[in-house]
Design an enzyme around this catalytic site. Structure first.
Site, mmCIF file in Angstrom:
data_model
loop_
_atom_site.group_PDB
_atom_site.id
_atom_site.type_symbol
_atom_site.label_atom_id
_atom_site.label_comp_id
_atom_site.label_asym_id
_atom_site.label_seq_id
_atom_site.Cartn_x
_atom_site.Cartn_y
_atom_site.Cartn_z
ATOM 1 N N PRO A 2 0.830 -1.214 0.000
ATOM 2 C CA PRO A 2 0.000 0.000 0.000
ATOM 3 C C PRO A 2 0.866 1.267 0.000
ATOM 4 O O PRO A 2 1.865 1.341 0.711
ATOM 5 C CB PRO A 2 -0.799 -0.119 1.303
ATOM 6 C CG PRO A 2 -0.729 -1.557 1.679
ATOM 7 C CD PRO A 2 0.569 -2.059 1.167
ATOM 8 N N GLU A 3 0.479 2.223 -0.835
ATOM 9 C CA GLU A 3 1.192 3.494 -0.931
ATOM 10 C C GLU A 3 0.228 4.614 -0.531
ATOM 11 O O GLU A 3 -0.868 4.341 -0.041
ATOM 12 C CB GLU A 3 1.692 3.706 -2.367
ATOM 13 C CG GLU A 3 2.640 2.609 -2.838
ATOM 14 C CD GLU A 3 3.124 2.802 -4.262
ATOM 15 O OE1 GLU A 3 3.232 3.956 -4.717
ATOM 16 O OE2 GLU A 3 3.379 1.788 -4.932
ATOM 17 N N LYS A 60 3.289 6.757 4.559
ATOM 18 C CA LYS A 60 2.515 5.520 4.425
ATOM 19 C C LYS A 60 2.075 4.998 5.794
ATOM 20 O O LYS A 60 1.666 3.844 5.922
ATOM 21 C CB LYS A 60 3.355 4.447 3.720
ATOM 22 C CG LYS A 60 3.776 4.805 2.298
ATOM 23 C CD LYS A 60 4.592 3.674 1.683
ATOM 24 C CE LYS A 60 5.435 4.156 0.528
ATOM 25 N NZ LYS A 60 6.402 3.138 0.086
ATOM 26 N N ARG A 263 14.190 -2.738 -6.769
ATOM 27 C CA ARG A 263 12.790 -2.686 -7.207
ATOM 28 C C ARG A 263 12.652 -2.855 -8.707
ATOM 29 O O ARG A 263 13.492 -2.387 -9.477
ATOM 30 C CB ARG A 263 12.164 -1.353 -6.788
ATOM 31 C CG ARG A 263 12.321 -1.013 -5.327
ATOM 32 C CD ARG A 263 11.744 -2.052 -4.393
ATOM 33 N NE ARG A 263 10.309 -2.213 -4.541
ATOM 34 C CZ ARG A 263 9.413 -1.439 -3.947
ATOM 35 N NH1 ARG A 263 9.787 -0.460 -3.153
ATOM 36 N NH2 ARG A 263 8.132 -1.639 -4.134
#
Ligand SMILES: [Zn+2]
Length: 275
Positions: A2-3, A60, A263
């Site tokens: 979740p961002e 976040k 990433r």
């Protein structure tokens, strides 16, 4: 993971439902969440009896302001999310809060398949002074494009890594950095210090635009993310490049992936310029 838009959606929903409610009981089968707060027995003692005064997003993190100047700061990490209604399957619930208000009862479940979530409980001064909270950079929905530019001056390295650095900007992760770089036509491997200022301003505006669009769509669900009602977010259906490897871009290119740091970045080699 979740961002900003997913955490914003959860925070807003919890805020509407839980302010003014008192914690009547807590349960957890994963004491590791609480090692940084002095352990589960201590956290239990702090939480029970506290009233929820406010709930806000910080990067976040979801910050619960509790009575007597306590805070519970929750980072959802990989798979964490809150549910207000009891889920059909409870095997992913590793933290649970019973709430009361007048004669009414409610509950808050923390679902977290991978158990990587981070929960910090303590006096507000102590919690806010912790490096993972204190070092957070500004929020992209709060600062101006000029402040974004000022912040990027002197930062070296790949633009993708700069965007993911929570000390530079808080709340942006893999999904929205990929989408914003595509919209601004900047290759993720570009060196931040080589990108012209006008392009950086464009990047910031595209980033804010995509974050706001996703908030309207209640976030992105690729796999685990759900809102507190258990519903998926719709941005995934409208995404441009994220998790679309091999798809055609409307301008003729094909979406590719590349590793930036650890990433996976998604981009269109035809549209996005390497600076
Ligand atoms: Zn393209």
């Amino acid at each position: 993971m979740p961002e900003l838009p997913e955490v914003e959606t959860i925070t807003n929903d919890l805020k509407k439902r839980l302010i003014g409610w008192t914690i009547k009981g807590v349960w957890s089968d994963w004491p590791r969440y609480f090692t940084k707060s002095g352990g589960w027995p201590k956290v239990k003692r702090i939480l029970v009896g506290r009233k929820i005064l406010n709930i806000n997003r910080l990067g976040k993190n979801i910050i619960f302001n509790l009575s007597e100047d306590y805070i519970m700061a929750v980072h959802l990490k990989m798979t964490g999310h809150f549910l207000l209604a009891e889920p059909k399957k409870t095997n992913f619930i590793h933290f649970f809060i019973k709430l009361g208000k007048g004669g009414k009862k409610s509950q808050l479940y923390f679902s977290d398949v991978r158990k990587f979530g981070r929960i910090i409980v303590g006096q507000s001064g102590e919690v806010m002074a912790r490096p993972e909270i204190k070092k957070l950079g500004p929020d992209p929905l709060v600062i101006t494009s000029q402040e974004f530019l000022d912040g990027i001056v002197g930062r070296r390295g790949r633009i993708k890594s700069v965007l993911l650095n929570q000390e530079f900007l808080a709340g942006v992760g893999n999904i929205y950095s990929d989408e914003a770089l595509y919209l601004a036509k900047i290759h993720p491997l570009s060196r931040a210090e080589k990108i012209p200022s006008q392009k950086l301003k464009l990047l910031f505006n595209k980033l804010v635009g995509v974050l706001e669009k996703s908030i309207k769509l209640r976030g992105t669900t690729r796999q685990d993310y759900r809102d507190p009602a258990g519903k998926k977010g719709d941005y995934f259906n409208q995404r441009l490049v994220y998790a679309k490897k091999g798809s055609k871009c409307p301008y003729g290119g094909t979406v590719e992936t590349i590793k930036v740091g650890s990433r996976t970045s998604h981009f269109c080699p035809k549209c996005q310029i390497l600076y």
